[in-house]
Design an enzyme around this catalytic site. Structure first.
Site, PDB file in Angstrom:
ATOM      1  N   GLU A 123     -17.255   4.281  -6.512  1.00 29.44           N
ATOM      2  CA  GLU A 123     -15.821   4.577  -6.464  1.00 29.44           C
ATOM      3  C   GLU A 123     -15.012   3.299  -6.455  1.00 29.44           C
ATOM      4  OE1 GLU A 123     -15.287   6.777  -2.840  1.00 29.44           O
ATOM      5  OE2 GLU A 123     -17.009   8.072  -3.297  1.00 29.44           O
ATOM      6  N   LYS A 125     -12.403   0.812  -4.835  1.00 33.53           N
ATOM      7  CA  LYS A 125     -11.958   0.503  -3.477  1.00 33.53           C
ATOM      8  C   LYS A 125     -10.459   0.278  -3.564  1.00 33.53           C
ATOM      9  CE  LYS A 125     -13.277  -2.547   0.363  1.00 33.53           C
ATOM     10  NZ  LYS A 125     -11.965  -2.651   0.878  1.00 33.53           N
ATOM     11  N   ASP A 127      -6.799  -0.641  -2.463  1.00 33.87           N
ATOM     12  CA  ASP A 127      -6.324  -1.662  -1.525  1.00 33.87           C
ATOM     13  C   ASP A 127      -5.021  -1.192  -0.882  1.00 33.87           C
ATOM     14  OD1 ASP A 127      -6.400  -3.962  -0.125  1.00 33.87           O
ATOM     15  OD2 ASP A 127      -5.783  -5.268  -1.771  1.00 33.87           O
ATOM     16  N   TYR A 237     -11.117  10.009   0.066  1.00 30.84           N
ATOM     17  CA  TYR A 237     -12.479   9.703  -0.371  1.00 30.84           C
ATOM     18  C   TYR A 237     -13.579  10.066   0.630  1.00 30.84           C
ATOM     19  CZ  TYR A 237     -10.740   5.445   1.979  1.00 30.84           C
ATOM     20  OH  TYR A 237     -10.158   4.577   2.851  1.00 30.84           O
ATOM     21  N   LYS A 324     -16.895  -6.580  -3.427  1.00 35.14           N
ATOM     22  CA  LYS A 324     -15.504  -6.997  -3.647  1.00 35.14           C
ATOM     23  C   LYS A 324     -15.397  -7.868  -4.883  1.00 35.14           C
ATOM     24  CE  LYS A 324     -13.398  -7.324   0.755  1.00 35.14           C
ATOM     25  NZ  LYS A 324     -12.095  -7.691   1.240  1.00 35.14           N
ATOM     26  N   CYS A 418      15.214 -38.133  -3.928  1.00 32.83           N
ATOM     27  CA  CYS A 418      15.473 -36.695  -3.768  1.00 32.83           C
ATOM     28  C   CYS A 418      16.112 -36.136  -5.039  1.00 32.83           C
ATOM     29  CB  CYS A 418      16.396 -36.455  -2.569  1.00 32.83           C
ATOM     30  SG  CYS A 418      16.887 -34.722  -2.431  1.00 32.83           S
ATOM     31  N   CYS A 421      19.925 -34.925  -3.881  1.00 34.51           N
ATOM     32  CA  CYS A 421      20.983 -35.832  -3.427  1.00 34.51           C
ATOM     33  C   CYS A 421      20.695 -37.298  -3.753  1.00 34.51           C
ATOM     34  CB  CYS A 421      21.222 -35.660  -1.928  1.00 34.51           C
ATOM     35  SG  CYS A 421      19.900 -36.363  -0.929  1.00 34.51           S
ATOM     36  N   CYS A 436      12.990 -35.737   2.141  1.00 37.74           N
ATOM     37  CA  CYS A 436      14.274 -36.363   1.913  1.00 37.74           C
ATOM     38  C   CYS A 436      14.893 -36.558   3.298  1.00 37.74           C
ATOM     39  CB  CYS A 436      15.170 -35.466   1.063  1.00 37.74           C
ATOM     40  SG  CYS A 436      16.884 -36.002   1.109  1.00 37.74           S
ATOM     41  N   CYS A 442      22.232 -33.650   2.497  1.00 30.54           N
ATOM     42  CA  CYS A 442      21.545 -33.096   1.328  1.00 30.54           C
ATOM     43  C   CYS A 442      21.779 -31.575   1.307  1.00 30.54           C
ATOM     44  CB  CYS A 442      20.059 -33.442   1.445  1.00 30.54           C
ATOM     45  SG  CYS A 442      19.052 -32.834   0.105  1.00 30.54           S
TER      46      CYS A 442
HETATM   47  S1  IVH Z   1     -15.322   4.902   2.444  1.00 32.51           S
HETATM   48  C1  IVH Z   1     -17.094   5.188   6.769  1.00 32.51           C
HETATM   49  N1  IVH Z   1     -14.235   4.710   0.049  1.00 32.51           N
HETATM   50  O1  IVH Z   1     -11.880   0.103   2.472  1.00 32.51           O
HETATM   51  C2  IVH Z   1     -16.766   4.849   5.338  1.00 32.51           C
HETATM   52  N2  IVH Z   1     -13.345   3.352   1.784  1.00 32.51           N
HETATM   53  O2  IVH Z   1     -13.132  -2.256   3.685  1.00 32.51           O
HETATM   54  C3  IVH Z   1     -15.336   4.809   5.142  1.00 32.51           C
HETATM   55  N3  IVH Z   1     -11.423   1.982   1.115  1.00 32.51           N
HETATM   56  O3  IVH Z   1     -12.041   1.332   5.750  1.00 32.51           O
HETATM   57  C4  IVH Z   1     -14.838   4.162   3.952  1.00 32.51           C
HETATM   58  N4  IVH Z   1     -11.339   2.670  -0.978  1.00 32.51           N
HETATM   59  O4  IVH Z   1      -9.908   1.820   4.282  1.00 32.51           O
HETATM   60  C5  IVH Z   1     -14.222   4.266   1.314  1.00 32.51           C
HETATM   61  N5  IVH Z   1     -13.348   4.698  -2.101  1.00 32.51           N
HETATM   62  C6  IVH Z   1     -13.326   4.255  -0.841  1.00 32.51           C
HETATM   63  C7  IVH Z   1     -12.381   3.306  -0.394  1.00 32.51           C
HETATM   64  C8  IVH Z   1     -12.433   2.874   0.943  1.00 32.51           C
HETATM   65  C9  IVH Z   1     -10.779   1.901  -0.052  1.00 32.51           C
HETATM   66  C10 IVH Z   1     -11.044   1.214   2.331  1.00 32.51           C
HETATM   67  C11 IVH Z   1     -11.141   1.973   3.618  1.00 32.51           C
HETATM   68  C12 IVH Z   1     -12.208   1.273   4.396  1.00 32.51           C
HETATM   69  C13 IVH Z   1     -12.098  -0.099   3.840  1.00 32.51           C
HETATM   70  C14 IVH Z   1     -13.334  -0.940   4.098  1.00 32.51           C
END
Ligand code: IVH
Length: 682
Positions: A123, A125, A127, A237, A324, A418, A421, A436, A442
């Site tokens: 999935e 992640k 942000d 999720y 990441k 500067c 000035c 400066c 200034c």
């Molecule tokens: S599962 C117990 N799935 O990333 C497992 N987390 O760095 C719970 N996050 O705490 C997390 N996308 O806030 C999961 N597809 C995804 C996610 C996700 C973003 C966040 C979430 C988590 C954090 C961890």
């Protein structure tokens, strides 16, 4: 075998890392304004985890490697708790994460050791900021933030205003359970983020560094209507509950989707590491075209029964991990360099770039920090350079692509004078920045000085940058003391000013004459004299006259004053221009000495809140009353609805206690009180 010395060093480094990470956690989770990039943060965490593995004798249950970062503000501010905290039915954990594919493989291996036959869900992640929704009988009953993982803030009212979160579930071929929790992420799409920051710029509010901070800041607003206007979205999720009729994670999410819940379109079932690998490579490119921020991908064991067998560590599930993405960088051409003069006179080189797309926004300018950094990068005009977004909003240049250099161009000269000035710049030994020195002549420095003077913690005059720009450009004010000579007629000649706004502004100038001496001392902007030093100096010397007359030695006698501050203070008062400036402030009626009643204010954390005391304390009651006043509280005699706190010592009066409990007034102990005040004294 490690020597004692190594151990000592290790212990020191571990403590240092815990403290640094703790501070970054607070900036990230509480203030929503991180100062380092996620990558830098993760590197600190990795170092700490490695040290703790090597030296298990220094392990601690309070270490940030064990504890989940908290978004609950416990900085001790005695403000009304904005949200009610509630316990999570199931703790809300974090995820193990890595930048290294090797570690993703290792995760796969650990799962296979437990169960050779399993599938995975890959999935995006998202942000943003984590949220936990509870649905009861098909209705959204509660929404909690992660908080510290055990307890979160109840933000239900706010979540009800987020457009893609259903208040009521739809019926589908799969019946929904009577009660379940579903977790996900609240995020702010780039478009809404750009719009919000543009608005904040107009309102002279600091912009959010990134969409993540904007999302969590917005979710914690006190006005749900405003939350609704922020354009937040949600993706879910993780479905949790008792006896759920599903055998896999993906099946559960499909059902949730059928009930109208927002589930990502981009979840994929993977059977082996090759498929996971393809997903990652694919999304490292595709994510750049998404309308929202992602910082990696999450891989979860799909079979719920295997998830259960794998279980959890104190901090994260063993059945999931995150990979990441490295911070995004872009390659673009350096067109020219501007040299900007800031508030303190520091000159910062800023690169003008050929516009380039980076994490969803177009970047045209980037900071080059200082002359040393320019040398280190060996940057030439016309070079192709790498730009990255760190924790700050201004992207930085992190490298030069030498293979694209065409040659013939010399490295840029850092200016000796500067750019605003024309004064010769100075660079102090051991400092990276050039300054400066023409502080009072200034223009950008004058403006910055006035902005500091009017700021909330200084004179608290109702004026932002735009107002100060207008007033200086019209020639109405040359320094802060000219504010006290402004009149209604003058203001009404300025564009956009009406009688009402002018009257409000003038009233705030008038009110500033009551600002206590320590804040006036802070406001006049002596270099290195911050809020705390100003308080210490005011307490010690009691008036501006005796401070001005103090010798270097007398100054250095004050606890918090070292050589640099002592030099700066003496230099300030030996400049005739400053003495004239102070004379003008004095004749305007500003406080140039401590109030005679000795009611010296240390800070205003209680902001005039009514505090009733009862019982005995470790100090005499009269002292306690003085202390309350010193921190901006008002000591009152009896408990009423207007009371903010009941400060209860030993053997508190039962009547007062009963009444406070009945009215729901917060009762604090002497140590609570000390904790509140100590935190703010610094
Ligand atoms: S599962 C117990 N799935 O990333 C497992 N987390 O760095 C719970 N996050 O705490 C997390 N996308 O806030 C999961 N597809 C995804 C996610 C996700 C973003 C966040 C979430 C988590 C954090 C961890």
């Amino acid at each position: 075998m490690d020597s004692d010395m190594d151990k000592k060093e290790a212990k020191k480094r571990i403590e240092e890392l815990r403290e640094t990470i703790g501070e970054h956690n607070r900036r990230y989770y509480v203030e929503n304004s991180p100062t380092i990039s996620d990558f830098e943060y993760d590197m600190l965490m990795q170092e700490l985890a490695a040290m703790e593995r090597k030296y298990p004798e220094f392990a601690s249950p309070d270490s940030p490697t064990v504890k989940v970062g908290s978004d609950i503000d416990t900085a001790g501010k005695p403000v009304k708790r904005e949200f009610v905290q509630r316990r999570h039915r199931y703790p809300m954990l974090s995820l193990g994460n890595t930048y290294d594919m090797g570690e993703v493989n290792a995760f796969f291996g650990r799962v296979r050791d437990v169960e050779p036959d399993f599938t995975m869900s890959a999935e995006l992640k998202f942000d943003g900021t984590a949220i936990c929704l509870t649905y009861r009988h098909g209705e959204l009953a509660m929404a909690l933030t992660r908080g510290d993982g055990t307890e979160g803030d109840d933000v239900t009212e706010n979540v009800l205003k987020i457009s893609n979160i259903p208040h009521r579930l739809e019926r589908s071929s799969v019946p929904f359970p009577d009660e379940f929790e579903i977790r996900g992420e609240i995020y702010m799409p780039y478009k809404a983020f750009d719009r919000l920051n543009a608005e904040r710029e107009i309102d002279e509010e600091p912009p959010f560094a990134n969409p993540r901070n904007a999302a969590s800041g917005s979710l914690k607003l006190l006005d749900p209507e405003e939350v609704g206007r922020r354009g937040l979205e949600c993706t879910l999720y993780h479905l949790i509950g008792e006896n759920l009729p599903f055998s896999t994670h993906i099946e559960a999410l499909e059902a949730a989707r059928s009930w109208g819940l927002p589930i990502s379109e981009h979840i994929r079932l993977c059977h082996d590491m090759d498929e996971v690998d393809t997903y990652i490579t694919d999304w490292d490119v595709r994510r750049k075209f998404l309308p929202f921020a992602t910082d990696g991908i999450v891989i979860k064991v799909n079979e719920l029964e295997i998830q259960k067998r794998l279980g959890y560590t104190a901090k994260s599930p063993r059945w999931a991990t995150a990979f990441k993405f490295q911070a995004e960088r872009a390659l673009t051409k350096l067109l020219s360099i501007d040299y900007q003069v800031g508030r303190t006179g520091a000159v910062t080189p800023v690169a003008n770039l050929e516009p380039v797309q980076l994490s969803g926004t177009v970047v045209k300018r980037a900071s080059l920090h200082n002359a040393d950094q320019m040398k280190l990068l060996d940057i030439h005009i016309g070079d192709y350079v790498y730009v990255e977004k760190g924790g700050e909003i201004i992207p930085k240049i992190t490298g030069v692509e030498l293979s694209k250099r065409t040659g013939g161009i010399l490295p840029p000269e850092f200016p000796a004078y500067c750019p605003v000035c024309g004064t010769k710049l100075v660079k102090n030994e051991g400092e990276a920045k050039s300054f400066c020195p023409n502080k009072d002549g200034c223009p950008p420095q004058i403006k910055a000085g006035i902005l500091h003077f009017v700021s909330r913690k200084a004179m608290n005059i109702n004026a932002g940058e735009a107002t100060i720009d207008q007033l200086t450009e019209a020639g109405f004010i040359k320094d802060s003391s000219d504010l006290y000579g402004l009149g209604m007629e003058q203001l009404l000649t300025l564009e956009g000013w009406k009688e009402r706004s002018a009257a409000k502004f003038l009233a705030s100038i008038e009110a500033s004459k009551q600002v206590p001496f320590p804040r006036v001392l802070f406001a006049i902007g002596i270099r290195y004299v911050g809020e705390t030093t100003a308080k210490a100096l005011a307490r010690h010397f009691k008036s501006i006259d005796s401070l001005a007359a103090a010798t270097r030695e007398e100054l250095a006698d004050v606890d918090e004053v070292g050589d640099i501050i002592a030099d700066s203070v003496t230099a300030y008062f030996s400049d005739l221009k400053h003495l004239e400036f102070l004379l003008k402030l004095r004749s305007a009626g500003l406080k140039m000495e401590l109030d005679p009643d000795g009611g010296e204010k240390i800070s205003d954390i209680f902001g005039g809140a009514a505090i009733v005391i009862t019982g005995n304390f470790s100090i005499p009651r009269e002292e306690m009353k003085k202390k309350i006043e010193a921190f901006g509280g008002k000591n009152t005699g009896s408990v009423s609805a207007k009371t903010a706190y009941l400060l209860a010592g030993e053997k508190p009066g039962p009547e007062k206690m009963k009444k406070a409990e009945k009215l729901g007034i917060r009762i604090i102990s002497e140590s609570d009180f000390n904790e509140m005040t100590e935190r703010t004294e610094g």
